[in-house]
Enzyme design. Structure first.
Site, PDB file in Angstrom:
ATOM      1  N   ARG A   1       0.946  -1.080  -0.025  1.00 51.79           N
ATOM      2  CA  ARG A   1      -0.138   0.041   0.031  1.00 51.79           C
ATOM      3  C   ARG A   1       0.840   1.354  -0.071  1.00 51.79           C
ATOM      4  O   ARG A   1       0.481   2.459   0.444  1.00 51.79           O
ATOM      5  CB  ARG A   1      -0.792  -0.060   1.041  1.00 51.79           C
ATOM      6  CG  ARG A   1      -1.949  -1.111   1.123  1.00 51.79           C
ATOM      7  CD  ARG A   1      -3.001  -0.961   2.254  1.00 51.79           C
ATOM      8  NE  ARG A   1      -3.814  -2.097   2.271  1.00 51.79           N
ATOM      9  CZ  ARG A   1      -3.731  -3.132   2.788  1.00 51.79           C
ATOM     10  NH1 ARG A   1      -2.584  -3.355   3.721  1.00 51.79           N
ATOM     11  NH2 ARG A   1      -4.448  -4.344   2.800  1.00 51.79           N
TER      12      ARG A   1
ATOM     13  N   LYS B   1       3.766  11.077 -11.999  1.00 52.10           N
ATOM     14  CA  LYS B   1       2.821  10.124 -12.745  1.00 52.10           C
ATOM     15  C   LYS B   1       3.566   8.944 -12.988  1.00 52.10           C
ATOM     16  O   LYS B   1       4.527   8.943 -13.324  1.00 52.10           O
ATOM     17  CB  LYS B   1       2.562  10.958 -14.238  1.00 52.10           C
ATOM     18  CG  LYS B   1       1.601  12.059 -14.527  1.00 52.10           C
ATOM     19  CD  LYS B   1       1.191  12.274 -15.744  1.00 52.10           C
ATOM     20  CE  LYS B   1       0.272  13.428 -15.907  1.00 52.10           C
ATOM     21  NZ  LYS B   1      -0.105  13.541 -17.200  1.00 52.10           N
TER      22      LYS B   1
ATOM     23  N   GLU C   1      11.232  16.979 -25.543  1.00 50.65           N
ATOM     24  CA  GLU C   1      10.677  17.664 -24.225  1.00 50.65           C
ATOM     25  C   GLU C   1      11.089  19.076 -23.878  1.00 50.65           C
ATOM     26  O   GLU C   1      10.644  19.844 -23.353  1.00 50.65           O
ATOM     27  CB  GLU C   1      10.781  16.619 -23.334  1.00 50.65           C
ATOM     28  CG  GLU C   1      10.212  15.106 -23.745  1.00 50.65           C
ATOM     29  CD  GLU C   1       8.567  14.966 -23.749  1.00 50.65           C
ATOM     30  OE1 GLU C   1       7.659  16.151 -23.689  1.00 50.65           O
ATOM     31  OE2 GLU C   1       8.028  13.935 -23.949  1.00 50.65           O
TER      32      GLU C   1
ATOM     33  N   LYS D   1       8.545  22.415 -15.330  1.00 50.27           N
ATOM     34  CA  LYS D   1       7.771  21.327 -14.904  1.00 50.27           C
ATOM     35  C   LYS D   1       7.076  21.644 -13.399  1.00 50.27           C
ATOM     36  O   LYS D   1       6.018  21.442 -13.232  1.00 50.27           O
ATOM     37  CB  LYS D   1       8.292  19.952 -15.181  1.00 50.27           C
ATOM     38  CG  LYS D   1       7.323  18.961 -15.128  1.00 50.27           C
ATOM     39  CD  LYS D   1       7.495  17.572 -15.801  1.00 50.27           C
ATOM     40  CE  LYS D   1       6.381  16.820 -15.376  1.00 50.27           C
ATOM     41  NZ  LYS D   1       6.294  15.404 -15.738  1.00 50.27           N
TER      42      LYS D   1
ATOM     43  N   GLU E   1      -3.567  17.259 -12.591  1.00 44.79           N
ATOM     44  CA  GLU E   1      -4.034  17.515 -13.958  1.00 44.79           C
ATOM     45  C   GLU E   1      -5.378  17.786 -13.899  1.00 44.79           C
ATOM     46  O   GLU E   1      -6.339  17.246 -14.522  1.00 44.79           O
ATOM     47  CB  GLU E   1      -3.645  16.575 -14.700  1.00 44.79           C
ATOM     48  CG  GLU E   1      -3.785  16.944 -16.192  1.00 44.79           C
ATOM     49  CD  GLU E   1      -2.981  15.993 -17.353  1.00 44.79           C
ATOM     50  OE1 GLU E   1      -1.951  15.795 -17.022  1.00 44.79           O
ATOM     51  OE2 GLU E   1      -3.504  15.828 -18.164  1.00 44.79           O
TER      52      GLU E   1
ATOM     53  N   ARG F   1      -2.163  21.402 -15.984  1.00 46.44           N
ATOM     54  CA  ARG F   1      -1.175  20.428 -16.006  1.00 46.44           C
ATOM     55  C   ARG F   1      -1.052  19.959 -17.458  1.00 46.44           C
ATOM     56  O   ARG F   1       0.005  19.304 -18.055  1.00 46.44           O
ATOM     57  CB  ARG F   1      -1.060  19.463 -14.979  1.00 46.44           C
ATOM     58  CG  ARG F   1       0.362  18.287 -15.274  1.00 46.44           C
ATOM     59  CD  ARG F   1       0.536  17.420 -13.914  1.00 46.44           C
ATOM     60  NE  ARG F   1       1.547  16.521 -14.291  1.00 46.44           N
ATOM     61  CZ  ARG F   1       2.133  15.767 -13.317  1.00 46.44           C
ATOM     62  NH1 ARG F   1       1.750  15.733 -12.200  1.00 46.44           N
ATOM     63  NH2 ARG F   1       3.102  14.746 -13.914  1.00 46.44           N
TER      64      ARG F   1
ATOM     65  N   ASN G   1       1.364  18.478 -22.125  1.00 42.81           N
ATOM     66  CA  ASN G   1       0.913  17.451 -23.010  1.00 42.81           C
ATOM     67  C   ASN G   1       0.986  18.087 -24.377  1.00 42.81           C
ATOM     68  O   ASN G   1       0.456  17.695 -25.453  1.00 42.81           O
ATOM     69  CB  ASN G   1      -0.578  16.550 -22.893  1.00 42.81           C
ATOM     70  CG  ASN G   1      -0.348  15.819 -21.682  1.00 42.81           C
ATOM     71  OD1 ASN G   1       0.742  15.417 -21.608  1.00 42.81           O
ATOM     72  ND2 ASN G   1      -1.524  15.863 -21.220  1.00 42.81           N
TER      73      ASN G   1
ATOM     74  N   HIS H   1       1.591  16.212 -27.832  1.00 48.74           N
ATOM     75  CA  HIS H   1       1.185  14.989 -27.565  1.00 48.74           C
ATOM     76  C   HIS H   1      -0.165  14.298 -27.923  1.00 48.74           C
ATOM     77  O   HIS H   1      -0.328  13.224 -28.297  1.00 48.74           O
ATOM     78  CB  HIS H   1       1.133  14.662 -26.065  1.00 48.74           C
ATOM     79  CG  HIS H   1       2.453  14.736 -25.142  1.00 48.74           C
ATOM     80  ND1 HIS H   1       3.322  15.862 -25.196  1.00 48.74           N
ATOM     81  CD2 HIS H   1       2.934  13.940 -24.562  1.00 48.74           C
ATOM     82  CE1 HIS H   1       4.441  15.703 -24.651  1.00 48.74           C
ATOM     83  NE2 HIS H   1       4.407  14.539 -24.215  1.00 48.74           N
TER      84      HIS H   1
ATOM     85  N   HIS I   1       0.909  10.837 -29.822  1.00 50.55           N
ATOM     86  CA  HIS I   1       0.501   9.767 -29.643  1.00 50.55           C
ATOM     87  C   HIS I   1      -0.186   8.980 -30.546  1.00 50.55           C
ATOM     88  O   HIS I   1      -0.141   7.822 -30.760  1.00 50.55           O
ATOM     89  CB  HIS I   1      -0.631   9.823 -28.297  1.00 50.55           C
ATOM     90  CG  HIS I   1       0.063  10.110 -26.988  1.00 50.55           C
ATOM     91  ND1 HIS I   1      -0.859  10.625 -25.997  1.00 50.55           N
ATOM     92  CD2 HIS I   1       1.023   9.971 -26.434  1.00 50.55           C
ATOM     93  CE1 HIS I   1      -0.197  10.603 -24.664  1.00 50.55           C
ATOM     94  NE2 HIS I   1       1.249  10.355 -25.378  1.00 50.55           N
TER      95      HIS I   1
ATOM     96  N   HIS J   1       8.986   8.095 -28.276  1.00 45.07           N
ATOM     97  CA  HIS J   1       8.078   8.786 -27.687  1.00 45.07           C
ATOM     98  C   HIS J   1       8.560  10.406 -27.996  1.00 45.07           C
ATOM     99  O   HIS J   1       7.819  11.356 -28.502  1.00 45.07           O
ATOM    100  CB  HIS J   1       7.908   8.745 -26.234  1.00 45.07           C
ATOM    101  CG  HIS J   1       7.088   9.774 -25.329  1.00 45.07           C
ATOM    102  ND1 HIS J   1       5.663   9.715 -25.534  1.00 45.07           N
ATOM    103  CD2 HIS J   1       7.209  10.639 -24.768  1.00 45.07           C
ATOM    104  CE1 HIS J   1       5.146  10.642 -24.967  1.00 45.07           C
ATOM    105  NE2 HIS J   1       6.036  11.347 -24.378  1.00 45.07           N
TER     106      HIS J   1
END
Ligand code: NAD
Ligand code: GLY
Length: 360
Positions: free
Chosen positions: A120, A142, A184, A226, A236, A240, A244, A247, A251, A264
């Site tokens: 946990r 993330k 990036e 960032k 987000e 935030r 992206n 992206h 993607h 990527h």
């Protein structure tokens, strides 16, 4: 060494950036809660850097196990995550065991997710070794894995206890991986700091040859940008999403080509060219701005022409984001250069961009 602080109340943490950090025991020490650490890494990074990190942790009296995973985005899966849990349980890791994510974004994302869920939640330290992971994925919490039906679809927000970005590790990166990380870096300039973008434009040669001073500034300024965004919107809720930029198109390129064909960062680089074109159609930036961004991306040896899948296929691929966003694709556009906003866009305008950028 430079140290930034990501301010998230009780989840705040330092981001250390500099040379020869892997062996600086005092940077790990405050974050080790128990007597055991588990280094999670992969077959490529382990022979390069695991020994140094292991010995450094052992010098602090830690019992250290090393869990070596297969290398690649295709292994960012439930099965590989299970290998981390197998290793931790076999070594009788307890609630105070600290996980050390030693590798690029794939290792960082998977180790973070394992840390979020093992017993946990156990502490973890990000030790990013690719440029992409130093400027982006190691910061912000993330974590996750891919699902056959979507990238990064299973995961958790779970912040590390610290980030140690050792710039020396960048020296063993391939030029292609370096370029992917630079995408990036450009993203951060484009969405948040036009002066940083000017600096990138003036230093493409140094960045391409992984010059130490240029890398330090690129990583530092990227992490500052960032961190500012994440501190304002950790989960987000809105802002935030500007991280992206490029992206949505990126993607689609990654998925359309089949994961692994384009890195990527390469897809994000080309996706930013497309998102810049879209921004001009919405009046956010001028044609000259969009061309300038494209020139910077090309100068960093990143692709600027997308694969031509056709309009229907692109719209279908981009609708994966739509499912993730509750029914609507949201686009990140520049308005003006150095600032970004999140917006809906008429499909006809998206199609104009697909045609103009030769995607269709
Ligand atoms: P990666 O982790 O696959 O690393 C790229 C390659 O470089 C791998 O083969 C790796 O083994 C190798 N490598 C790592 N360090 C090296 C070194 N120092 N020298 C030589 N080789 C080295 O890819 P990446 O670009 O670092 O990360 C991409 C991943 O990050 C994707 O899964 C993406 O979804 C994720 N990501 C996450 C976030 C986030 O906020 N969590 C943000 C951006 C990207
Ligand atoms: N890379 C996007 C984010 O961290 O939000």
């Amino acid at each position: 060494m430079k140290t930034l602080h990501l301010d998230l109340g009780e989840r705040s943490y330092p981001i250390h950036i500099g040379s020869q950090l892997l062996t600086r025991a005092e940077l790990y020490q405050p974050h080790l809660k128990g007597r055991m650490s588990a280094i999670v890494t992969n077959e490529t990074v382990a022979p390069l850097y695991a020994k140094q990190v292991k010995e450094t942790l052992e010098s602090l009296g830690q019992k250290v196990c090393v869990i070596v995973l297969p290398d690649g985005e295709v292994y960012k899966t439930w099965e590989t995550l299970q290998k981390i849990f197998d290793g931790l349980l076999r070594e009788t890791a307890d609630r105070k065991t600290t996980l050390i994510a030693l590798g690029g974004g794939v290792i960082g994302d998977m180790t973070g997710f394992a840390a979020a869920s093992y017993m946990r939640g156990v502490p973890f330290i990000q030790v990013p070794t690719t440029l992409l992971s130093q400027v982006d994925s190691s910061v912000g919490g993330k974590t996750g894995i891919n699902h056959p039906l979507g990238k990064n679809m299973i995961g958790a927000f779970y912040q590390p206890a610290a980030v140690l970005a050792d710039l020396d590790t960048l020296k063993t990166l391939s030029p292609k991986e370096l370029a992917a990380g630079l995408a990036e870096v450009v993203k951060h300039g484009a969405i948040a700091d036009v002066k940083f973008l000017d600096w990138i434009e003036a230093h493409t040669a140094e960045l391409n040859r992984c010059d130490a001073a240029a890398m330090e500034f690129a990583v530092l300024r990227s992490c500052e940008i960032k961190s500012d965004v994440v501190a304002k919107d950790e989960r987000e809720g809105g802002l935030r999403a500007i991280l992206n930029f490029g992206h949505t198109f990126g993607h689609a390129i990654e998925a359309g080509m089949g994961y692994g064909e384009w890195l990527h960062g390469e897809a994000v680089g080309c996706g930013m060219v497309m998102a810049a074109d879209l921004s001009t159609r919405l009046g956010g930036i001028t044609d000259a701005d969009a061309q300038r961004l494209k020139n910077i991306i090309a100068a960093l040896h990143l692709p600027t022409v997308p694969p031509s899948f056709g309009v229907e296929r692109y719209l279908e691929l981009m609708s994966v984001d739509k499912k993730a966003e509750g029914g609507e694709v949201k686009y990140i556009v520049l308005q003006p250069m150095g600032q970004a906003k999140i917006t809906k866009v008429p499909e006809s305008t998206v199609i104009e961009t697909l045609k103009a950028t030769r995607a269709a």
